[in-house]
Design a protein around this motif. Structure first.
Motif, mmCIF file in Angstrom:
data_model
loop_
_atom_site.group_PDB
_atom_site.id
_atom_site.type_symbol
_atom_site.label_atom_id
_atom_site.label_comp_id
_atom_site.label_asym_id
_atom_site.label_seq_id
_atom_site.Cartn_x
_atom_site.Cartn_y
_atom_site.Cartn_z
ATOM 1 N N ARG A 81 0.850 -1.236 0.134
ATOM 2 C CA ARG A 81 0.195 0.048 -0.097
ATOM 3 C C ARG A 81 0.938 1.128 0.056
ATOM 4 O O ARG A 81 1.650 1.455 0.936
ATOM 5 N N ARG A 82 0.711 1.921 -1.134
ATOM 6 C CA ARG A 82 1.548 3.190 -1.196
ATOM 7 C C ARG A 82 1.351 4.246 -0.099
ATOM 8 O O ARG A 82 2.280 5.197 -0.247
ATOM 9 N N ASP A 83 0.562 4.267 0.469
ATOM 10 C CA ASP A 83 0.268 5.329 1.480
ATOM 11 C C ASP A 83 0.984 5.044 3.087
ATOM 12 O O ASP A 83 0.999 5.840 3.901
ATOM 13 N N LEU A 84 1.479 3.956 2.987
ATOM 14 C CA LEU A 84 2.231 3.477 4.114
ATOM 15 C C LEU A 84 3.689 3.877 4.138
ATOM 16 O O LEU A 84 4.373 4.226 3.349
ATOM 17 N N PRO A 85 4.384 4.064 5.553
ATOM 18 C CA PRO A 85 5.770 4.275 5.530
ATOM 19 C C PRO A 85 6.567 3.305 4.751
ATOM 20 O O PRO A 85 6.292 2.265 4.620
ATOM 21 N N ALA A 86 7.796 4.054 4.251
ATOM 22 C CA ALA A 86 8.524 3.088 3.499
ATOM 23 C C ALA A 86 8.843 1.531 3.939
ATOM 24 O O ALA A 86 9.182 0.750 3.297
ATOM 25 N N LEU A 90 8.342 -1.772 2.492
ATOM 26 C CA LEU A 90 9.265 -2.881 1.911
ATOM 27 C C LEU A 90 9.011 -4.252 2.440
ATOM 28 O O LEU A 90 8.983 -5.174 1.740
ATOM 29 N N TRP A 91 8.392 -4.151 3.640
ATOM 30 C CA TRP A 91 8.131 -5.436 4.636
ATOM 31 C C TRP A 91 6.982 -6.032 3.850
ATOM 32 O O TRP A 91 7.113 -7.406 3.666
ATOM 33 N N ASP A 92 6.030 -5.316 3.481
ATOM 34 C CA ASP A 92 4.899 -5.869 2.699
ATOM 35 C C ASP A 92 5.369 -6.637 1.461
ATOM 36 O O ASP A 92 4.678 -7.480 0.894
ATOM 37 N N GLY A 93 6.040 -5.679 0.940
ATOM 38 C CA GLY A 93 6.390 -6.046 -0.682
ATOM 39 C C GLY A 93 7.392 -7.348 -0.560
ATOM 40 O O GLY A 93 7.415 -8.488 -1.390
ATOM 41 N N LEU A 94 8.274 -7.617 0.345
ATOM 42 C CA LEU A 94 8.929 -8.777 0.738
ATOM 43 C C LEU A 94 8.295 -9.971 0.863
ATOM 44 O O LEU A 94 8.341 -10.894 0.630
ATOM 45 N N LEU A 133 11.128 -4.603 -10.869
ATOM 46 C CA LEU A 133 11.395 -5.002 -9.440
ATOM 47 C C LEU A 133 12.246 -3.992 -8.688
ATOM 48 O O LEU A 133 12.158 -3.336 -7.783
ATOM 49 N N VAL A 134 13.306 -3.713 -9.594
ATOM 50 C CA VAL A 134 14.568 -2.746 -9.168
ATOM 51 C C VAL A 134 13.928 -1.414 -9.190
ATOM 52 O O VAL A 134 14.404 -0.532 -8.060
ATOM 53 N N GLU A 135 13.279 -1.045 -10.224
ATOM 54 C CA GLU A 135 12.759 0.210 -10.006
ATOM 55 C C GLU A 135 11.815 0.408 -8.839
ATOM 56 O O GLU A 135 11.497 1.532 -8.394
ATOM 57 N N PHE A 136 10.968 -0.527 -8.619
ATOM 58 C CA PHE A 136 10.081 -0.637 -7.544
ATOM 59 C C PHE A 136 10.880 -0.303 -6.129
ATOM 60 O O PHE A 136 10.352 0.541 -5.220
ATOM 61 N N VAL A 137 11.776 -1.151 -6.087
ATOM 62 C CA VAL A 137 12.701 -1.089 -4.898
ATOM 63 C C VAL A 137 13.431 0.481 -4.740
ATOM 64 O O VAL A 137 13.406 0.971 -3.856
ATOM 65 N N THR A 138 13.895 1.051 -5.995
ATOM 66 C CA THR A 138 14.638 2.181 -6.217
ATOM 67 C C THR A 138 13.550 3.205 -5.537
ATOM 68 O O THR A 138 13.876 4.213 -4.709
ATOM 69 N N GLN A 139 12.465 3.279 -6.065
ATOM 70 C CA GLN A 139 11.220 4.231 -5.637
ATOM 71 C C GLN A 139 11.022 4.224 -4.205
ATOM 72 O O GLN A 139 11.005 5.348 -3.497
ATOM 73 N N LEU A 140 11.037 3.021 -3.530
ATOM 74 C CA LEU A 140 10.774 2.866 -2.129
ATOM 75 C C LEU A 140 11.772 3.555 -1.365
ATOM 76 O O LEU A 140 11.834 4.070 -0.311
#
Lengths: 212, 212
Positions: A81-86, A90-94, A133-140
């Motif tokens: 969820r993009r509205d949560l802290p980074a 990351l935790w949710d994405g992992l 995936l790298v772009e997603f993590v980069t933005q994070l």
């Protein structure tokens, strides 16, 4: 005997069944050893029909890579969820990443191992997913840096390097988790979160990353 | 014309020249596109001599993988002093790793990309090197945990996971550093050290790992 039943099935559904069988066969046997006979049998269709729909073993394999890559990137994006802290993102994405690779070990084997071990054509298909995936993590990381108000101190190139390191670590860990009995997706995600966020140093000092 | 000069050269030296030429060709062109003609020409020998010494393209490629894998693991082990603290050992090991992969981009391309993209036989050669690197990092984390007196809190499986994550991150970062202009070995090592030791969270809070 199933001919009538088979005829009723729309092409899209039949194709997905073929891809299911192909991912399982490629993932478990490897690209070389996988036979079109076995895939057709597992899908419950004739071999000529597989060739009619998917053209060749190479094209079938490419279709498998594309489907599994799309499913994995969608699972990760959908888990966040993009509205949560980074750190939470990351935790949710992992967790989404490791849950997906654990639930689809054959798909992950196709993407991580098979697609990279049988020629540049397949490797470049998987490279596109990796870039996403790298772009997603980069933005994070950029968001995290903004939250921590450290943007000027964290040059773009270091952010790119950190994202490469994190994705490489996740890929490596997912492959290990899938062949190590009893490692859950949550454990794998926790290990990487500790590694990436709290840092090994903090972890050894007894300060692991805490899911607040 | 150089026949007399060539004849004086011992077989071991000649073989190394062939391997030098092969690593360069495989690394730059890829396994498929690399031709034995090109390798022989680059090595300054006849193609039959390459076949006489190394037998086949597959065997030559296998010999390249073994030589480059041994050189890389020896560089890392040689860069580390076992009597130093664990974070220092990791830092030295990472610098040795990135210095070696930067100095031997074709060798790294053979190991990281080519060896994994052309069949199980080559992939298993590279897997052996990887296992050695993972064991090396595992020992380092165990030592660090002992120094921090956290052994009972860090289960064996989490240590194994952390080692997999770190090696995966290093592989990913080395590949990125070699194709990104201006990234030095030291920068790549620093990025990973920050990521692994200080942690992303600490880094963003302005507490990077410090080379004491």
């Amino acid at each position: 005997m199933g001919a009538v039943k088979t005829k009723r099935m729309p092409r899209a559904v039949r194709e997905q069944q073929m891809l299911d069988a192909a991912v399982r066969t490629f993932g478990q046997r490897g690209y070389m050893a996988a036979s079109m006979d076995e895939i057709a049998e597992l899908a419950g269709v004739s071999k000529p029909l597989v060739y009619l729909y998917l053209n060749s073993k190479d094209d079938l394999f490419t279709a498998c890579i594309r489907r599994e890559a799309t499913a994995l990137t969608e699972a990760v994006r959908g888990g966040v969820r993009r509205d949560l802290p980074a750190d939470r993102q990351l935790w949710d994405g992992l967790r989404a990443f490791f849950a997906h690779t654990a639930a689809h070990p054959d798909g992950w084997s196709v993407l991580h191992l098979q697609a990279r071990t049988h020629g540049e054509r397949f490797a470049s298909e998987v490279a596109a997913m990796r870039t996403e995936l790298v772009e997603f993590v980069t933005q994070l990381i950029v968001v995290a840096a903004r939250e921590a108000r450290r943007d000027p101190d964290l040059p773009e190139r270091e952010v790119a390097g950190l994202a490469e390191a994190l994705v490489g670590a996740a890929e490596s860990l997912a492959a290990w988790a899938n062949v190590t009995p009893g490692v859950t997706a949550r454990e794998a995600a926790t290990t990487l979160m500790n590694f990436a966020w709290a840092g090994l140093g903090g972890l050894l000092d007894g300060r692991p990353w805490a899911d607040a």
